[in-house]
Design a protein around this motif. Sequence first.
Motif, PDB file in Angstrom:
ATOM      1  N   ARG A 102      68.788  61.302  13.753  1.00 44.26           N
ATOM      2  CA  ARG A 102      68.666  61.231  15.214  1.00 44.26           C
ATOM      3  C   ARG A 102      69.429  62.379  15.878  1.00 44.26           C
ATOM      4  O   ARG A 102      68.916  63.007  16.815  1.00 44.26           O
ATOM      5  CB  ARG A 102      69.184  59.885  15.710  1.00 44.26           C
ATOM      6  CG  ARG A 102      69.118  59.739  17.212  1.00 44.26           C
ATOM      7  CD  ARG A 102      69.593  58.375  17.664  1.00 44.26           C
ATOM      8  NE  ARG A 102      69.589  58.284  19.107  1.00 44.26           N
ATOM      9  CZ  ARG A 102      69.932  57.206  19.783  1.00 44.26           C
ATOM     10  NH1 ARG A 102      70.279  56.112  19.153  1.00 44.26           N
ATOM     11  NH2 ARG A 102      69.908  57.211  21.096  1.00 44.26           N
ATOM     12  N   ASP A 105      67.449  65.547  15.323  1.00 43.38           N
ATOM     13  CA  ASP A 105      66.249  65.565  16.171  1.00 43.38           C
ATOM     14  C   ASP A 105      66.600  65.903  17.617  1.00 43.38           C
ATOM     15  O   ASP A 105      65.910  66.698  18.267  1.00 43.38           O
ATOM     16  CB  ASP A 105      65.544  64.201  16.131  1.00 43.38           C
ATOM     17  CG  ASP A 105      64.835  63.937  14.809  1.00 43.38           C
ATOM     18  OD1 ASP A 105      64.572  64.903  14.065  1.00 43.38           O
ATOM     19  OD2 ASP A 105      64.542  62.756  14.536  1.00 43.38           O
ATOM     20  N   GLU A 106      67.663  65.286  18.122  1.00 40.01           N
ATOM     21  CA  GLU A 106      68.047  65.507  19.517  1.00 40.01           C
ATOM     22  C   GLU A 106      68.460  66.955  19.752  1.00 40.01           C
ATOM     23  O   GLU A 106      68.093  67.551  20.772  1.00 40.01           O
ATOM     24  CB  GLU A 106      69.173  64.561  19.917  1.00 40.01           C
ATOM     25  CG  GLU A 106      68.718  63.117  20.061  1.00 40.01           C
ATOM     26  CD  GLU A 106      69.864  62.158  20.336  1.00 40.01           C
ATOM     27  OE1 GLU A 106      71.044  62.587  20.291  1.00 40.01           O
ATOM     28  OE2 GLU A 106      69.585  60.968  20.604  1.00 40.01           O
ATOM     29  N   TYR A 108      67.574  69.614  17.843  1.00 43.19           N
ATOM     30  CA  TYR A 108      66.411  70.469  17.606  1.00 43.19           C
ATOM     31  C   TYR A 108      65.492  70.490  18.828  1.00 43.19           C
ATOM     32  O   TYR A 108      64.934  71.536  19.177  1.00 43.19           O
ATOM     33  CB  TYR A 108      65.648  69.979  16.379  1.00 43.19           C
ATOM     34  CG  TYR A 108      64.494  70.862  15.983  1.00 43.19           C
ATOM     35  CD1 TYR A 108      64.698  72.014  15.249  1.00 43.19           C
ATOM     36  CD2 TYR A 108      63.187  70.536  16.355  1.00 43.19           C
ATOM     37  CE1 TYR A 108      63.638  72.830  14.891  1.00 43.19           C
ATOM     38  CE2 TYR A 108      62.127  71.336  16.004  1.00 43.19           C
ATOM     39  CZ  TYR A 108      62.357  72.485  15.265  1.00 43.19           C
ATOM     40  OH  TYR A 108      61.300  73.296  14.927  1.00 43.19           O
ATOM     41  N   ALA A 109      65.369  69.358  19.498  1.00 40.94           N
ATOM     42  CA  ALA A 109      64.462  69.251  20.643  1.00 40.94           C
ATOM     43  C   ALA A 109      64.873  70.133  21.808  1.00 40.94           C
ATOM     44  O   ALA A 109      64.027  70.516  22.626  1.00 40.94           O
ATOM     45  CB  ALA A 109      64.371  67.793  21.095  1.00 40.94           C
ATOM     46  N   VAL A 110      66.152  70.478  21.908  1.00 37.10           N
ATOM     47  CA  VAL A 110      66.593  71.309  23.034  1.00 37.10           C
ATOM     48  C   VAL A 110      66.739  72.782  22.646  1.00 37.10           C
ATOM     49  O   VAL A 110      67.113  73.604  23.479  1.00 37.10           O
ATOM     50  CB  VAL A 110      67.929  70.797  23.635  1.00 37.10           C
ATOM     51  CG1 VAL A 110      67.767  69.370  24.130  1.00 37.10           C
ATOM     52  CG2 VAL A 110      69.074  70.898  22.633  1.00 37.10           C
ATOM     53  N   ARG A 111      66.423  73.125  21.415  1.00 30.59           N
ATOM     54  CA  ARG A 111      66.468  74.532  21.016  1.00 30.59           C
ATOM     55  C   ARG A 111      65.327  75.291  21.691  1.00 30.59           C
ATOM     56  O   ARG A 111      64.262  74.719  21.974  1.00 30.59           O
ATOM     57  CB  ARG A 111      66.313  74.683  19.497  1.00 30.59           C
ATOM     58  CG  ARG A 111      67.396  74.020  18.683  1.00 30.59           C
ATOM     59  CD  ARG A 111      67.196  74.328  17.211  1.00 30.59           C
ATOM     60  NE  ARG A 111      67.816  75.594  16.875  1.00 30.59           N
ATOM     61  CZ  ARG A 111      67.413  76.386  15.893  1.00 30.59           C
ATOM     62  NH1 ARG A 111      66.351  76.072  15.180  1.00 30.59           N
ATOM     63  NH2 ARG A 111      68.048  77.520  15.652  1.00 30.59           N
ATOM     64  N   ARG A 113      61.994  77.392  22.076  1.00 34.72           N
ATOM     65  CA  ARG A 113      60.771  77.273  21.257  1.00 34.72           C
ATOM     66  C   ARG A 113      60.734  78.323  20.146  1.00 34.72           C
ATOM     67  O   ARG A 113      60.332  78.042  19.014  1.00 34.72           O
ATOM     68  CB  ARG A 113      59.535  77.392  22.164  1.00 34.72           C
ATOM     69  CG  ARG A 113      58.238  77.053  21.455  1.00 34.72           C
ATOM     70  CD  ARG A 113      57.060  77.009  22.417  1.00 34.72           C
ATOM     71  NE  ARG A 113      55.845  76.596  21.737  1.00 34.72           N
ATOM     72  CZ  ARG A 113      55.503  75.341  21.497  1.00 34.72           C
ATOM     73  NH1 ARG A 113      56.285  74.360  21.879  1.00 34.72           N
ATOM     74  NH2 ARG A 113      54.380  75.060  20.858  1.00 34.72           N
ATOM     75  N   GLN A 116      62.731  77.141  17.312  1.00 35.89           N
ATOM     76  CA  GLN A 116      62.043  76.072  16.580  1.00 35.89           C
ATOM     77  C   GLN A 116      61.008  76.672  15.622  1.00 35.89           C
ATOM     78  O   GLN A 116      60.910  76.264  14.462  1.00 35.89           O
ATOM     79  CB  GLN A 116      61.371  75.105  17.551  1.00 35.89           C
ATOM     80  CG  GLN A 116      62.339  74.295  18.393  1.00 35.89           C
ATOM     81  CD  GLN A 116      61.625  73.383  19.379  1.00 35.89           C
ATOM     82  OE1 GLN A 116      60.470  73.610  19.742  1.00 35.89           O
ATOM     83  NE2 GLN A 116      62.311  72.347  19.815  1.00 35.89           N
ATOM     84  N   ASP A 149      54.139  70.102  20.747  1.00 37.22           N
ATOM     85  CA  ASP A 149      55.526  69.935  20.313  1.00 37.22           C
ATOM     86  C   ASP A 149      55.689  70.447  18.891  1.00 37.22           C
ATOM     87  O   ASP A 149      54.764  70.357  18.079  1.00 37.22           O
ATOM     88  CB  ASP A 149      55.932  68.459  20.366  1.00 37.22           C
ATOM     89  CG  ASP A 149      56.036  67.940  21.796  1.00 37.22           C
ATOM     90  OD1 ASP A 149      56.199  68.763  22.722  1.00 37.22           O
ATOM     91  OD2 ASP A 149      55.937  66.711  21.983  1.00 37.22           O
ATOM     92  N   PRO A 151      57.764  69.766  15.629  1.00 39.45           N
ATOM     93  CA  PRO A 151      58.691  68.804  15.006  1.00 39.45           C
ATOM     94  C   PRO A 151      59.785  69.521  14.222  1.00 39.45           C
ATOM     95  O   PRO A 151      59.626  70.669  13.813  1.00 39.45           O
ATOM     96  CB  PRO A 151      57.784  67.995  14.078  1.00 39.45           C
ATOM     97  CG  PRO A 151      56.676  68.945  13.725  1.00 39.45           C
ATOM     98  CD  PRO A 151      56.440  69.763  14.968  1.00 39.45           C
ATOM     99  N   ARG A 152      60.874  68.827  14.005  1.00 42.04           N
ATOM    100  CA  ARG A 152      61.970  69.388  13.209  1.00 42.04           C
ATOM    101  C   ARG A 152      61.535  69.468  11.747  1.00 42.04           C
ATOM    102  O   ARG A 152      61.056  68.491  11.184  1.00 42.04           O
ATOM    103  CB  ARG A 152      63.213  68.513  13.338  1.00 42.04           C
ATOM    104  CG  ARG A 152      64.381  68.974  12.469  1.00 42.04           C
ATOM    105  CD  ARG A 152      65.632  68.169  12.748  1.00 42.04           C
ATOM    106  NE  ARG A 152      65.497  66.747  12.446  1.00 42.04           N
ATOM    107  CZ  ARG A 152      65.760  66.202  11.260  1.00 42.04           C
ATOM    108  NH1 ARG A 152      66.158  66.958  10.250  1.00 42.04           N
ATOM    109  NH2 ARG A 152      65.637  64.903  11.084  1.00 42.04           N
TER     110      ARG A 152
END
Length: 198
Positions: A102, A105-106, A108-111, A113, A116, A149, A151-152
Amino acid sequence: MDFVVAPDPFALFQTWLEEASRTEPNDPNAMSLATIGADGIPAARIVLLKGVDEGGFVFYTNTLSRKGRELAANPVAGLCFHWKTLRRQVRVDGHVAPVTAREADEYYAVRPRGSQIGAWASAQSQPLDSRATLERRVAEETARFGDGDIPRPPHWSGYRVTPLRMEFWQDREFRLHDRLAYSRAADDTGWTTERLYP
């Protein structure tokens, strides 16, 4: 400049990090990370601190990279922060464990694009025949994910260094520096402190 001996080294670290964020021109959260290879030889590189709390110091990386492989085999590490503008240094030694899925994921989501995409495109630490190959892989991953999106990747996560020892160093005239060491046992949350000769 003297520094106050705080009972909690994390509180002192946060104070120093906040001061560095106002004076360092680039990356006040940069830290050297030293791991130990299978041959027993240490390897150091600069990574970025992405979180710190009472649990420890967190950074993220490709888990199949050299540092990831070394941490899997020998989950201990040393960190070193050096803030040249403040003439200060903090050293951290401790055990390392992966962050939760978790948490990874949290973050990675704010990195960005592009970062990513890079996590998918780069086989970090593996031989690369040319820059063109990396750029082709970036283009392929960009096309694969389109505008959706990203994903990580399963090979990208974070690590938390839980310190057993933290040392604060403050430059002083004539190399008569201030050094303050905090230490604790692995199964203890209490800290002992001692001053060290420079």
